[in-house]
Design a protein around this motif. Structure first.
Motif, mmCIF file in Angstrom:
data_model
loop_
_atom_site.group_PDB
_atom_site.id
_atom_site.type_symbol
_atom_site.label_atom_id
_atom_site.label_comp_id
_atom_site.label_asym_id
_atom_site.label_seq_id
_atom_site.Cartn_x
_atom_site.Cartn_y
_atom_site.Cartn_z
ATOM 1 N N LYS A 38 0.835 -1.213 0.000
ATOM 2 C CA LYS A 38 0.000 0.000 0.000
ATOM 3 C C LYS A 38 0.865 1.256 0.000
ATOM 4 N N ARG A 39 2.119 1.116 0.344
ATOM 5 C CA ARG A 39 2.946 2.309 0.561
ATOM 6 C C ARG A 39 4.066 2.469 -0.455
ATOM 7 N N VAL A 40 3.983 1.740 -1.555
ATOM 8 C CA VAL A 40 5.093 1.837 -2.502
ATOM 9 C C VAL A 40 4.600 2.186 -3.898
ATOM 10 N N ALA A 41 5.548 2.609 -4.743
ATOM 11 C CA ALA A 41 5.202 3.032 -6.091
ATOM 12 C C ALA A 41 5.297 1.882 -7.092
ATOM 13 N N GLY A 42 6.190 0.964 -6.885
ATOM 14 C CA GLY A 42 6.343 -0.098 -7.876
ATOM 15 C C GLY A 42 6.991 -1.324 -7.285
ATOM 16 N N ILE A 43 7.251 -2.296 -8.156
ATOM 17 C CA ILE A 43 7.803 -3.569 -7.694
ATOM 18 C C ILE A 43 9.170 -3.382 -7.050
ATOM 19 N N ASN A 44 10.005 -2.542 -7.689
ATOM 20 C CA ASN A 44 11.356 -2.340 -7.160
ATOM 21 C C ASN A 44 11.313 -1.778 -5.745
ATOM 22 N N ASP A 45 10.411 -0.817 -5.590
ATOM 23 C CA ASP A 45 10.280 -0.177 -4.289
ATOM 24 C C ASP A 45 9.799 -1.190 -3.251
ATOM 25 N N LEU A 46 8.825 -2.011 -3.662
ATOM 26 C CA LEU A 46 8.287 -3.028 -2.760
ATOM 27 C C LEU A 46 9.375 -4.004 -2.326
ATOM 28 N N GLU A 47 10.155 -4.446 -3.294
ATOM 29 C CA GLU A 47 11.226 -5.392 -2.962
ATOM 30 C C GLU A 47 12.257 -4.758 -2.045
ATOM 31 N N ARG A 48 12.537 -3.480 -2.298
ATOM 32 C CA ARG A 48 13.526 -2.796 -1.475
ATOM 33 C C ARG A 48 13.047 -2.688 -0.027
ATOM 34 N N ARG A 49 11.745 -2.408 0.104
ATOM 35 C CA ARG A 49 11.206 -2.285 1.466
ATOM 36 C C ARG A 49 11.201 -3.615 2.188
ATOM 37 N N LEU A 50 10.846 -4.670 1.478
ATOM 38 C CA LEU A 50 10.873 -5.991 2.103
ATOM 39 C C LEU A 50 12.291 -6.332 2.525
ATOM 40 N N ASN A 51 13.233 -5.945 1.668
ATOM 41 C CA ASN A 51 14.642 -6.163 1.975
ATOM 42 C C ASN A 51 15.030 -5.462 3.274
ATOM 43 N N THR A 52 14.570 -4.208 3.413
ATOM 44 C CA THR A 52 14.889 -3.445 4.622
ATOM 45 C C THR A 52 14.317 -4.114 5.870
ATOM 46 N N LEU A 53 13.095 -4.644 5.727
ATOM 47 C CA LEU A 53 12.487 -5.323 6.875
ATOM 48 C C LEU A 53 13.284 -6.575 7.242
ATOM 49 N N GLY A 54 13.715 -7.289 6.208
ATOM 50 C CA GLY A 54 14.508 -8.497 6.460
ATOM 51 C C GLY A 54 15.843 -8.169 7.097
ATOM 52 N N TYR A 55 16.381 -7.014 6.723
ATOM 53 C CA TYR A 55 17.688 -6.613 7.261
ATOM 54 C C TYR A 55 17.658 -6.530 8.786
#
Lengths: 242, 190
Positions: free
Chosen positions: A88-105
């Motif tokens: 709900k908070r991202v602009a595209g797939i890349n952004d979504l993946e980056r955010r998931l990455n940050t959460l995993g970090y």
């Protein structure tokens, strides 16, 4: 699915800990919701606690107990909420993946410390990983086992690029219950796992960019490759250490 | 203060916890009064003990003198503090040892790096966690086993701290429980 319960246990306890490190206003409100003593209480750790209050984080043992495990469906539900929240908070797939990455970090940096503590703290001379390949092996087996209850299915070195390594998981538990819509087909929710790997490598001093890619095969439709692109400095250092 | 009064030999220990980017997260000064043979540096005897000017502490510290006596009010009884007990000198020694630690930790895969650096009466021991957090301890006496056990307990406390979701890598540790546990463990082992 053994990684999740650990964090749930420790993090829930931190909410009730009257001495927890509270930085954000949300945290303060959480604490007050449980109607516990105010967070700014000065050292009173020696005073006996009123009955019914949960012990603080320092009283809890770090070792894994069987009772701390939660069901896979509970985790699947949580993770699906994480993905929806993020989407709900991202602009595209890349952004979504980056955010998931940050959460995993955030998970990865804790997994590294906790898992090493569990294996090494009882030994007379605890050791760290200082070589890159050994660190990769340990992620492939130990980190995977502590996060997902099984080792990864493969560890490969890229033929084309010297600085690329791949960890293969034929059926990643966290995406088992996720069906990605066609318009998002390049999305891999294992970016979360990639974040974990990135944090572990970073912590050990091997900075890298880690991404997740779907590589379905006939036998394993959920097959995922975690691609690790290490920084040049890592390879130079390995060369120097030889 | 000196005349007629038996001076109690006090060993001080200084602990620093640093994040991977060398942000200080926590520090502790611990005094213990275990008997240890004191070693006098040759330079120290040449320094006058009258020096009470602002930089006297630094001067005596740099020369390795431990003859300058100061009253320490926080402790019961007569406590002797040698030169080099100034906060800024301690911090300087700890900071200076970081270079050595970073060099040693690349080669040595052990987490406990004993006596990585020496500066006058101070010995610097370090503990590097897998996530590259550094615990640095300045001590005067040799006490490998005690320090090892102390570091191990601090490590456990630290892992518990960082599992807290509200804790980030660069958050200074302000928990009173953490502080009291570290103090208890320092009392036990140092």
């Amino acid at each position: 699915m053994s990684q999740h319960p650990r964090f749930s246990v420790l993090s829930s306890s931190s909410l009730s800990s009257d001495h927890s490190h509270v930085q954000s206003p949300t945290a303060t409100s959480t604490t007050s919701r449980f109607s516990l003593p105010s967070v700014n209480t000065t050292p009173t750790s020696t005073t006996p606690k009123p009955p019914g209050q949960r012990p603080n984080i320092y009283d809890r043992p770090l070792n894994k107990t069987r009772t701390a495990e939660v069901s896979a469906s509970a985790f699947a539900f949580l993770f699906s909420e994480v993905v929806q929240y993020t989407q709900k908070r991202v602009a595209g797939i890349n952004d979504l993946e980056r955010r998931l990455n940050t959460l995993g970090y955030r998970i990865g940096s804790r997994v590294l410390e906790l898992q090493t503590w569990r294996t090494e703290s009882s030994s007379k001379a605890p050791k760290r990983e200082t070589r890159f390949l050994q660190a990769l092996m340990s992620i492939h087996t130990h980190v995977w086992r502590s996060c997902f209850g099984k080792p990864a299915d493969g560890l490969e070195k890229s033929v084309e690029n010297d600085d690329e390594y791949m960890i293969v998981d034929n059926d990643p538990p966290i995406t088992r219950n996720i069906s990605v819509p066609r318009d998002l087909s390049s999305l891999s929710c294992s970016s979360f796992t990639a974040g974990i790997v990135e944090a572990v490598l970073d912590g050990l001093g091997f900075p890298a960019r880690v991404t997740a890619h779907n590589t379905p095969t006939a036998q394993y439709p959920g097959r995922t490759v975690i691609l690790i692109k290490v920084e040049k400095s890592v390879l130079e250092r390995e060369e120097a250490l030889k | 203060m000196i005349g007629g009064v038996r001076l109690l030999q006090v060993m001080s220990h200084h602990l620093f916890l640093l994040s991977p980017t060398d942000t200080p997260l926590y520090s502790l000064t611990h005094y213990s009064s275990k008997p240890t043979p004191s070693t006098a540096s040759p330079l120290s005897s040449n320094l006058p003990s009258w020096s009470t000017s602002a930089f006297a502490g630094t001067l005596t510290a740099l020369s390795g003198a431990s003859s300058a006596t100061q009253a320490h009010h926080a402790q019961a009884g007569t406590v002797r503090l040698g030169g080099g007990q100034d906060r800024h000198v301690i911090q300087m020694i700890a900071n200076a040892s970081l270079d050595v630690i970073e060099e040693v930790m690349r080669r040595d895969s052990a987490m406990y790096l004993k006596s990585v650096d020496k500066f006058n009466e101070w010995t610097v021991s370090a503990f590097v966690t897998p996530g590259n957090f550094k615990f640095i301890l300045l001590h005067e006496a040799k006490n490998d086993d005690g320090i090892r056990s102390f570091f191990n307990e601090v490590w456990e406390l630290y892992v518990k701290t960082m599992l807290n979701p509200f804790h980030t890598m660069h958050t200074p540790i302000r928990s009173a429980v953490f502080d009291s546990r570290v103090r208890a463990s320092a009392k036990k082992y140092l």
